[in-house]
Design a protein around this motif. Structure first.
Motif, PDB file in Angstrom:
ATOM      1  N   LEU A 183       0.886  -1.170   0.000  1.00 25.62           N
ATOM      2  CA  LEU A 183       0.000   0.000   0.000  1.00 25.62           C
ATOM      3  C   LEU A 183       0.918   1.213   0.000  1.00 25.62           C
ATOM      4  O   LEU A 183       1.917   1.256   0.727  1.00 25.62           O
ATOM      5  CB  LEU A 183      -0.903   0.035   1.236  1.00 25.62           C
ATOM      6  CG  LEU A 183      -1.930   1.180   1.163  1.00 25.62           C
ATOM      7  CD1 LEU A 183      -3.059   0.850   0.191  1.00 25.62           C
ATOM      8  CD2 LEU A 183      -2.512   1.483   2.545  1.00 25.62           C
ATOM      9  N   GLU A 184       0.572   2.176  -0.846  1.00 23.21           N
ATOM     10  CA  GLU A 184       1.423   3.342  -1.025  1.00 23.21           C
ATOM     11  C   GLU A 184       0.578   4.588  -0.835  1.00 23.21           C
ATOM     12  O   GLU A 184      -0.573   4.618  -1.272  1.00 23.21           O
ATOM     13  CB  GLU A 184       1.917   3.268  -2.474  1.00 23.21           C
ATOM     14  CG  GLU A 184       3.098   4.078  -2.815  1.00 23.21           C
ATOM     15  CD  GLU A 184       3.485   3.797  -4.280  1.00 23.21           C
ATOM     16  OE1 GLU A 184       4.031   2.722  -4.564  1.00 23.21           O
ATOM     17  OE2 GLU A 184       3.215   4.662  -5.118  1.00 23.21           O
ATOM     18  N   SER A 185       1.129   5.629  -0.209  1.00 19.42           N
ATOM     19  CA  SER A 185       0.399   6.901  -0.104  1.00 19.42           C
ATOM     20  C   SER A 185       0.109   7.404  -1.505  1.00 19.42           C
ATOM     21  O   SER A 185       0.947   7.286  -2.402  1.00 19.42           O
ATOM     22  CB  SER A 185       1.253   7.966   0.590  1.00 19.42           C
ATOM     23  OG  SER A 185       1.430   7.619   1.914  1.00 19.42           O
ATOM     24  N   PHE A 186      -1.067   7.998  -1.676  1.00 17.36           N
ATOM     25  CA  PHE A 186      -1.379   8.614  -2.963  1.00 17.36           C
ATOM     26  C   PHE A 186      -0.640   9.953  -3.025  1.00 17.36           C
ATOM     27  O   PHE A 186      -0.708  10.761  -2.108  1.00 17.36           O
ATOM     28  CB  PHE A 186      -2.888   8.834  -3.096  1.00 17.36           C
ATOM     29  CG  PHE A 186      -3.282   9.317  -4.456  1.00 17.36           C
ATOM     30  CD1 PHE A 186      -3.455   8.427  -5.499  1.00 17.36           C
ATOM     31  CD2 PHE A 186      -3.454  10.679  -4.694  1.00 17.36           C
ATOM     32  CE1 PHE A 186      -3.796   8.880  -6.769  1.00 17.36           C
ATOM     33  CE2 PHE A 186      -3.797  11.137  -5.961  1.00 17.36           C
ATOM     34  CZ  PHE A 186      -3.972  10.232  -6.997  1.00 17.36           C
ATOM     35  N   ILE A 187       0.090  10.157  -4.106  1.00 19.83           N
ATOM     36  CA  ILE A 187       0.881  11.385  -4.249  1.00 19.83           C
ATOM     37  C   ILE A 187       0.140  12.351  -5.173  1.00 19.83           C
ATOM     38  O   ILE A 187      -0.147  12.023  -6.327  1.00 19.83           O
ATOM     39  CB  ILE A 187       2.279  11.087  -4.858  1.00 19.83           C
ATOM     40  CG1 ILE A 187       2.993  10.012  -4.041  1.00 19.83           C
ATOM     41  CG2 ILE A 187       3.117  12.356  -4.952  1.00 19.83           C
ATOM     42  CD1 ILE A 187       3.243  10.362  -2.603  1.00 19.83           C
ATOM     43  N   ASP A 188      -0.159  13.520  -4.646  1.00 21.37           N
ATOM     44  CA  ASP A 188      -0.824  14.538  -5.457  1.00 21.37           C
ATOM     45  C   ASP A 188       0.290  15.270  -6.217  1.00 21.37           C
ATOM     46  O   ASP A 188       0.632  16.399  -5.913  1.00 21.37           O
ATOM     47  CB  ASP A 188      -1.595  15.475  -4.519  1.00 21.37           C
ATOM     48  CG  ASP A 188      -2.464  16.428  -5.305  1.00 21.37           C
ATOM     49  OD1 ASP A 188      -2.684  16.173  -6.500  1.00 21.37           O
ATOM     50  OD2 ASP A 188      -2.883  17.444  -4.718  1.00 21.37           O
ATOM     51  N   ASN A 269       9.265   6.495  -8.161  1.00 21.07           N
ATOM     52  CA  ASN A 269       8.138   5.562  -8.291  1.00 21.07           C
ATOM     53  C   ASN A 269       8.646   4.162  -8.625  1.00 21.07           C
ATOM     54  O   ASN A 269       8.436   3.229  -7.865  1.00 21.07           O
ATOM     55  CB  ASN A 269       7.132   6.071  -9.328  1.00 21.07           C
ATOM     56  CG  ASN A 269       5.968   5.109  -9.492  1.00 21.07           C
ATOM     57  OD1 ASN A 269       5.590   4.408  -8.551  1.00 21.07           O
ATOM     58  ND2 ASN A 269       5.400   5.047 -10.682  1.00 21.07           N
ATOM     59  N   GLU A 270       9.323   4.025  -9.752  1.00 23.64           N
ATOM     60  CA  GLU A 270       9.840   2.695 -10.081  1.00 23.64           C
ATOM     61  C   GLU A 270      10.993   2.784 -11.071  1.00 23.64           C
ATOM     62  O   GLU A 270      11.264   3.853 -11.617  1.00 23.64           O
ATOM     63  CB  GLU A 270       8.733   1.789 -10.612  1.00 23.64           C
ATOM     64  CG  GLU A 270       8.038   2.290 -11.845  1.00 23.64           C
ATOM     65  CD  GLU A 270       6.920   1.353 -12.293  1.00 23.64           C
ATOM     66  OE1 GLU A 270       6.584   0.411 -11.571  1.00 23.64           O
ATOM     67  OE2 GLU A 270       6.400   1.573 -13.398  1.00 23.64           O
ATOM     68  N   MET A 271      11.646   1.646 -11.260  1.00 25.41           N
ATOM     69  CA  MET A 271      12.773   1.615 -12.203  1.00 25.41           C
ATOM     70  C   MET A 271      12.596   0.465 -13.189  1.00 25.41           C
ATOM     71  O   MET A 271      11.874  -0.490 -12.934  1.00 25.41           O
ATOM     72  CB  MET A 271      14.102   1.446 -11.468  1.00 25.41           C
ATOM     73  CG  MET A 271      14.296   0.110 -10.806  1.00 25.41           C
ATOM     74  SD  MET A 271      15.979  -0.047 -10.160  1.00 25.41           S
ATOM     75  CE  MET A 271      15.907  -1.678  -9.404  1.00 25.41           C
TER      76      MET A 271
HETATM   77  P1  AMP Z   1       3.135   2.429 -11.744  1.00 21.75           P
HETATM   78  O1  AMP Z   1       2.674   1.124 -12.313  1.00 21.75           O
HETATM   79  O2  AMP Z   1       3.565   2.359 -10.323  1.00 21.75           O
HETATM   80  O3  AMP Z   1       4.133   3.115 -12.629  1.00 21.75           O
HETATM   81  O4  AMP Z   1       1.854   3.408 -11.785  1.00 21.75           O
HETATM   82  C1  AMP Z   1       1.247   3.796 -12.999  1.00 21.75           C
HETATM   83  C2  AMP Z   1       0.750   5.222 -12.874  1.00 21.75           C
HETATM   84  O5  AMP Z   1      -0.207   5.328 -11.823  1.00 21.75           O
HETATM   85  C3  AMP Z   1       1.866   6.228 -12.508  1.00 21.75           C
HETATM   86  O6  AMP Z   1       2.576   6.623 -13.638  1.00 21.75           O
HETATM   87  C4  AMP Z   1       1.029   7.336 -11.876  1.00 21.75           C
HETATM   88  O7  AMP Z   1       0.411   8.135 -12.882  1.00 21.75           O
HETATM   89  C5  AMP Z   1      -0.046   6.576 -11.135  1.00 21.75           C
HETATM   90  N1  AMP Z   1       0.401   6.321  -9.745  1.00 21.75           N
HETATM   91  C6  AMP Z   1       1.116   5.251  -9.324  1.00 21.75           C
HETATM   92  N2  AMP Z   1       1.386   5.339  -8.000  1.00 21.75           N
HETATM   93  C7  AMP Z   1       0.847   6.489  -7.558  1.00 21.75           C
HETATM   94  C8  AMP Z   1       0.796   7.141  -6.302  1.00 21.75           C
HETATM   95  N3  AMP Z   1       1.349   6.620  -5.192  1.00 21.75           N
HETATM   96  N4  AMP Z   1       0.163   8.340  -6.222  1.00 21.75           N
HETATM   97  C9  AMP Z   1      -0.425   8.874  -7.330  1.00 21.75           C
HETATM   98  N5  AMP Z   1      -0.426   8.304  -8.551  1.00 21.75           N
HETATM   99  C10 AMP Z   1       0.195   7.117  -8.684  1.00 21.75           C
END
Ligand code: AMP
Length: 362
Positions: A183-188, A269-271
């Motif tokens: 679970l990850e905080s939603f980032i605005d 976010n990720e690599m």
């Molecule tokens: P990810 O698969 O983690 O790259 O997520 C895909 C997309 O979802 C990201 O490029 C963001 O636009 C959105 N996203 C992922 N995690 C978050 C987060 N913690 N807060 C806000 N938006 C997110």
């Protein structure tokens, strides 16, 4: 051609695990430098298979992997959802670059976040979640909105549930179907950026300019190069990616996606330890593109200059967007790239177009 013993010289064969468009564009760049490529993938009409020699086999076919290893001089991979165990089999026989533990870290959001925290890079607050009770505890700690993500095998927003106010946690957990999660905080966030760094066999590194990415339905839609951000922030982003590449002892490419928060902080976010969709613009706007840079890095060649000669906007052609190929070809400043996929399913990346604005030379 004579060269240092550590160099995999032009004329050699590069093995690529995965047959998608990233493999196709890597094979085309390799061909320009006089290399052969040999693709390993299960689909006989995959985009990369159309432009190179191929072994068509399942990613976990140990016998086919060993035979493939004997036929190539170095192995790289073009997507992440292949078993790290398959890379380990290959690594017993041939150089695998990047090395399999890097893939293993990138495949697991828990390992990935722990890694970035260990090198002092900030990530969104997160908690591991293994069951419905764990989800309730994590939501208590991180609050709402937050995002439940599967730890493994997620891409383009798949395997994600936003825990907004009012969302039933039992239903959210059921949607994830009992997989290991975080679970990850939603980032605005104010914007999303990414940076791609190459690292060679001699430890030299080179970063492409930091870019801004816009998504549509969780799929990358547009990349703008360069990102319109404070140069100091761009420098910090490049430093984060470079630090990660060095800490991982990477040979190859590493793409790092980050959020820029409203108060100007960077959260990783990720690599992805491979060429990246947000680097396609480099094919038309840089002195060396990401695919050639990958070939140079894994073959022990000197890295090329990543300098940007033009500003660029890269737009993905997703599903039926590909039908626009003819009008795009008529635009003088556009560069069209199609991946040879015959069926334009919704959400499928069919190609991309890069529109350039040359930079004035001073
Ligand atoms: P990810 O698969 O983690 O790259 O997520 C895909 C997309 O979802 C990201 O490029 C963001 O636009 C959105 N996203 C992922 N995690 C978050 C987060 N913690 N807060 C806000 N938006 C997110």
């Amino acid at each position: 051609m004579s060269a240092d013993p550590g160099v995999i010289a032009p004329g050699s064969t590069i093995g690529i695990i995965g047959g998608g468009q990233l493999g196709r564009m890597t094979a085309l760049a390799a061909a320009r430098l006089g290399y052969r490529c040999h693709i390993f993938c299960p689909d006989e009409d995959a985009p990369a298979v159309q432009v190179a020699q191929a072994t068509i086999a399942a990613f976990d076919d140990a016998r086919a992997l060993v035979e493939f290893a004997a036929a190539v001089d170095v192995v790289t991979f073009e997507f992440e959802n292949i078993p790290a165990a398959s890379l380990r089999i290959l690594a017993d026989h041939v150089a695998v670059r990047p090395d399999w533990p890097i893939l293993e870290t990138a495949q697991d959001r828990r390992a990935e976040k722990t890694f970035f925290q260990s090198i002092g890079s900030a990530v969104a607050d997160w908690q591991p979640v293994d069951d419905a009770d764990g989800l309730a505890h994590a939501v208590d700690r991180l609050g709402r909105p937050s995002v439940l993500k599967t730890a493994r095998l997620g891409y383009d927003g798949k395997g994600q549930v936003k825990i907004a106010p009012g969302i039933d946690l039992a239903e959210a957990w059921a949607e994830i179907q009992g997989q290991e999660c975080i679970l990850e905080s939603f980032i605005d966030f104010e914007r999303e950026i990414s940076v791609i760094v190459a690292r060679g066999t001699d430890g030299a590194t080179a970063c492409f300019d930091v870019v801004e990415n816009r998504h549509r339905n969780h799929i990358l839609d547009v990349t703008m190069a360069p990102a319109q951000i404070d140069p100091r922030l761009a420098g910090q982003a490049a430093a984060i990616a470079t630090r990660a590449a060095v800490a991982l002892n990477l040979i190859g490419l590493l793409a790092v996606e980050m959020f820029v928060t409203a108060d100007g902080r960077l959260l990783v976010n990720e690599m992805a330890p491979r060429p990246h969709n947000s680097g396609h613009w480099t094919m038309d706007a840089c002195l060396t593109d990401q695919f050639e840079q990958l070939v140079r890095a894994i073959c022990g060649l000197p890295l090329g200059s990543p300098e940007r000669h033009s500003d660029a906007v890269m737009t993905n052609l997703i599903g039926p967007d590909v039908d626009l190929w003819l009008p795009i070809l008529k635009e003088p400043e556009s560069h069209l790239h199609l991946y040879g996929k015959s069926v334009a399913r919704p959400g499928r990346k069919m190609g991309h177009v890069t529109r350039l604005t040359p930079r004035p030379r001073i």
